[in-house]
Write a protein that holds these residues in place. Sequence first.
Motif: not given
Length: 257
Positions: A190-210
């Motif tokens: 659970g920690s690996l999926i969240a911290q290594l994949v999902m959360l970084p991708l969400a932050d990258k999408l937020a950055l690109k959206g901005g």
Amino acid sequence: MDFATLLGLITGIAFVGLGVAQGDDPSIFLNVAGILIVVGGTVSVTLVKFRIASFFSGIKEGFSVAFLESNDNPREIIRLANHLAKIARRNGLLGLEDEPIENPFFAKGIQLCVDGHPPEFIQKVLYNEMSMSIDRKQLGEKVFRNMAGSAPAFGMIGTLVGLVQMLNNLDDPSKLGPGMAVALLTTLYGSLIAQLVMLPLADKLALKGGELEANMSLITESVLGIQEGLNPTVMDELLETYLPEYLRSGMSMSEEI
């Protein structure tokens, strides 16, 4: 291709894998029950939160934006706007009809000018288009961020399942190990999926959206300035205000680096 996203994921997975490989038996980190609980639970709860079409659209849009799409350099947008403004002042708006414009949003705005629409209509159309584009990008971010929040929770649920199994078999030492493995590995998954994949991708999408929103605002202002017949120098000064501080030196990003 966004190599930063790809490189970050590859190196992150590689370093974790190297750490796991230092042990005597790396296969002990594979547990089917734990994977089913975390992955299956995370996907299931995300489907509960979103419509099926929105879920798959968000996943597709998210991976596409995170790995493949790259936003235009705002410096290049200003240079193109300056070029188009000079042509419009010299040959009129009809002179822009055959000008090659790769950015579809910019091309649409210029075509609206060429077609003779009033500025209020052009502004409304471009703002609506911008709003819809941002909403599509944000959908992917929301899906990934929700999955990032759910994965650790199901890791904890898997831990509880493993502890129950372990405590239920205290009289049989041979079953204590598998129960403890489920308990610990689901938290790890659970920690690996969240911290290594999902959360970084969400932050990258937020950055690109901005970045996309800033670029589309810049393009909208450029189109309206071109239609108004602003002096290219004056328009450059106006568009500079849309740039982040580090890009206001008059150099492109590659030149600064």
